[in-house]
Enzyme design. Structure first.
Site, mmCIF file in Angstrom:
data_model
loop_
_atom_site.group_PDB
_atom_site.id
_atom_site.type_symbol
_atom_site.label_atom_id
_atom_site.label_comp_id
_atom_site.label_asym_id
_atom_site.label_seq_id
_atom_site.Cartn_x
_atom_site.Cartn_y
_atom_site.Cartn_z
ATOM 1 N N PHE A 179 1.120 -1.302 0.148
ATOM 2 C CA PHE A 179 0.288 0.087 -0.112
ATOM 3 C C PHE A 179 0.905 1.049 -0.023
ATOM 4 C CE2 PHE A 179 -2.360 3.839 1.443
ATOM 5 C CZ PHE A 179 -3.605 3.789 0.970
ATOM 6 N N ASP A 288 9.590 3.589 1.701
ATOM 7 C CA ASP A 288 8.343 3.573 1.923
ATOM 8 C C ASP A 288 8.262 3.339 3.438
ATOM 9 O OD1 ASP A 288 5.539 4.147 3.244
ATOM 10 O OD2 ASP A 288 4.731 3.825 0.815
ATOM 11 N N LYS A 319 2.228 10.432 8.130
ATOM 12 C CA LYS A 319 2.220 10.047 9.839
ATOM 13 C C LYS A 319 2.871 10.810 11.382
ATOM 14 C CE LYS A 319 -0.242 6.005 7.825
ATOM 15 N NZ LYS A 319 -1.696 5.916 8.344
ATOM 16 N N THR A 343 2.458 24.409 -4.679
ATOM 17 C CA THR A 343 1.905 25.198 -4.272
ATOM 18 C C THR A 343 2.609 24.882 -2.456
ATOM 19 O OG1 THR A 343 -0.122 25.716 -4.979
ATOM 20 C CG2 THR A 343 0.465 27.016 -2.987
#
Ligand code: FES
Lengths: 461, 461
Positions: A179, A288, A319, A343
């Site tokens: 995931f 990851d 997280k 941005t």
């Protein structure tokens, strides 16, 4: 301070939660809502809901609360008048950074930089962290291929209309069960649940099997090594096969522990060999650590367990680090402005809070605490599994990053609900696993408390 | 209060900015950094840099500061002890929302919901807003195609390995010159600059020409209508052509004013016809108001200028609304949990600030203010253009959302730099445009101030 344990007044969700759910359901889909919270009253490891129920929280907002609710150190950040401006003036960090930005980065993110990585790109969440890690890998890979950082006129023109060679057929290799987020790039590498992916267009990118190991790992070393080697062979085959089809693999992405996909572990040896494969084939290795990073596995980064000097080319996070981003090797730094850009590029107010989080982790030796509490959790779960072998299996974990399987999805969900009504918040993952994701301040006595309550439920199950 | 105008002590970037730039360049690519800011000292329309230069800001962090720097109403939010918990405990909004969430949504986002839209999905930035808008459109489209919300076993299995039919070949139609973000899904619909897209794999999705109009619009009505009709025909042709190739268009995405792409306008009639085309072909109409939303064009949403009862199926936002998200039609609400989901789904602390922003916009009639200041800006630019026709052309704008073209990229950049050293922060867009993006608190006297300084520069240019 003074909190002795869960305190339950109603079933969960209680009447107030159900009322609020009705209101919210007017405005959006709410099928994932569990209950409504009173965050002001929540404290440390205890989450309080709107019906006054106080629950021991082993899920911590999908593993994203590092040092518990309302930690005094974080409250102080908000009370300091010098910090107000950082919260009310969000800058376009890539163009107009605040004065404190370089020093803050050095004192926060760079102070926990993974081995071998000295560059950092801030982002706002785990998805943009991974999306931009993929982009950085593709830019690097194309520069290698063309032998220069100067694109041709044809490349500049073709990319504007989504065509080769400017928009190349590069791919990112991922693993079944992995995931990595839900935006289009991330989702193409996510293979944990169909409901995440169904109906969404995607890329033809290679995906390798992730080892399905037998637990406890040390009892099945031989079988597990075989299984891991099978998966590694498949990785190499896929790289070669896709290359032949003109779809070179720019990066491999992998979680140190597949989390949403069911807390699937692999050996340190597996990751060392995978790292070697990435080097051999000249593809970037992206680790990851969105869910595993920040200390829960008993090391600040889960990949530290692998024992490598050069564990990854890119490490992504979010997280527990309060906002997203990635560390990267110097060679992966893009040349030219606006290649990796948006941005906001993160949020300095989150960085301010992270600074305190890291101080607390150091001052209170929270990684040691995780290892102590984790040992109790893991041994306790093994014990419960021995006592209730018809219910529990596959106990596994590192630090407090532990999990155990129920016989099937329905009984897993039932266990989670029963525990919630006993005053313990747990999360599911994979088809039938229960994952524990307490905050770093989860102590030994919390572990005992959880185990006792879990035992009560299991005895009646 | 008491600020009389720009005050310049050094050239920009000054010595302190250059020092900090060196530090930051150790840690990341900084080629887009302009200078470093002292946000604590910045006030209202004035941005202060680390060398003590005070500049009138008409760029406002890429159009993302709604009511100026350090607005007292926002500072109060931070000083209110009741709000502390919202800043230090970021929830997983989709599972465990805070008690105040439904009411806050009603009082903030729903209070400015675009016509016809009563559902809202919060997100954290403009990119995840657009990515998830695409996903919602694709889910809706596939449900229409299959005639049921129940997927087949084959769909559930095939999507896990990125294959048809579970991962369908749906497409999103976008416009040349459009900008919708930089994550993989968004980037496939972005066509403003090559450097955003180069080297990144993408989708074969249709892109239509966006009208290249002649300005001033009312002098070239006939030519412009022809040009717009040409583009609209191309949109229909593309939908049909892609459908024949099995790549149905699930959504059309368009900005009311193409912003990054060069402030390209189109007539209200163009958008009305485009809306009709989307209905005729059963594709969702996504209006990207990330840059235009929040009042800068003289209406809260730029699409209100179109005068439609049913302007869009989805409206995405971010920037001036402080975090991202999208409004959507009831029919676009997904069935089932976890289809549109991520860990944070926005940030209630931004919502708290937004609540005050909206109160200030109402209490101070800021939309009226935008229209007043905008009129002065636009007329003043037209006047300068008449006086310096060898430098300025194509003055255009709505509200304060104005722009003007320089002869070429080099002189555009030179003008922006000269203005900066005079104490005015401007932004570029497209190849050679200067865009004005002041905050909503930009007043008539600020407009005059800007025009006077611009005149000084132009007189010497
Ligand atoms: S994609 Fe990460 S915050 Fe929007």
């Amino acid at each position: 301070v003074g909190i002795e344990g869960p305190s339950m007044k109603t079933e969960v969700p209680g009447p107030r939660s159900r009322e609020l759910l009705k209101d919210l359901t007017e405005l959006q889909n709410t099928e994932a809502v569990q209950f409504f919270c009173n965050y002001e009253e929540s404290q440390g490891n205890y989450l309080v809901d709107v019906d006054g129920n106080r629950m021991l929280d082993l899920y911590t907002q999908i593993a994203s609360i590092p040092i518990g609710y309302n930690h005094p150190a974080l409250i102080k950040v908000l009370q300091n008048p010098h910090n107000v401006s950082t919260f009310v003036n969000r800058p376009a960090l890539g163009c107009l950074p605040p004065e404190s930005f370089p020093q803050n980065l050095n004192e926060t993110l760079l102070s926990v930089a993974p081995k071998g990585l000295r560059q950092v790109q801030t982002m706002a969440c785990g998805s943009c962290a991974n999306e931009n890690a993929f982009k950085a890998a593709c830019i690097w890979y194309r520069n290698k291929e063309r032998g220069t950082t100067e694109p041709t006129k044809e490349e500049l023109e073709s990319c504007m209309i989504n065509q080769n060679p400017g928009s190349p057929d590069l791919t990112i290799l991922s693993f079944m069960g992995g995931f990595h987020g839900r935006t289009f790039g991330c989702l193409a590498t996510t293979h944990s649940k169909a409901i995440h992916k169904l109906d969404i267009p995607t890329f033809d990118w290679p995906m390798a099997p992730f080892p399905k190991l037998k637990y406890p790992l040390d009892e099945f070393e031989k079988e597990n090594t075989q299984e891991e080697n099978r998966c590694l062979e498949e990785v190499e085959d896929l790289i070669v096969k896709y290359r032949k089809r003109g779809k070179n693999v720019a990066a491999i992405i992998v979680e140190p522990i597949q989390s949403e996909g069911g807390d699937n572990h692999a050996s340190n040896e597996f990751f060392r060999k995978l790292r070697d494969i990435s080097k051999k084939h000249g593809t970037a290795f992206v680790c990851d650590e969105v869910q595993t990073g920040g200390g829960g596995t008993g090391k600040f980064w889960a990949h530290e367990h692998w024992g490598l000097d050069d564990p990854a080319d890119i490490v992504t996070f979010s997280k527990k680090l309060l906002s997203g981003g990635y560390f990267y090797k110097d060679v992966l730094r893009p040349i030219g402005g606006y290649r990796i850009f948006n941005t906001w590029l993160g949020d300095p107010s989150k960085n301010l809070l992270l600074s305190e989080v890291l101080k607390v982790i150091r001052a209170e030796n929270l990684i040691d605490n995780v290892n102590r509490s984790g040992k109790i959790l893991l041994n306790g779960l093994l014990d419960l599994q021995a006592r209730y072998p018809h219910v529990l299996s596959k106990t596994r974990g590192k630090g407090t990053f532990c999990s155990v399987d129920a016989p099937d999805e329905a009984s897993r969900n039932k266990l989670v609900l029963k525990m919630r009504n006993k005053g313990v918040v747990l999360g599911g993952c994979g088809d039938k696993s229960i994952r524990l994701r307490p905050a770093l301040v989860f102590q030994e006595h919390h572990a005992h408390l959880f185990l006792n309550l879990f035992n009560d439920i299991l005895a009646d199950f």
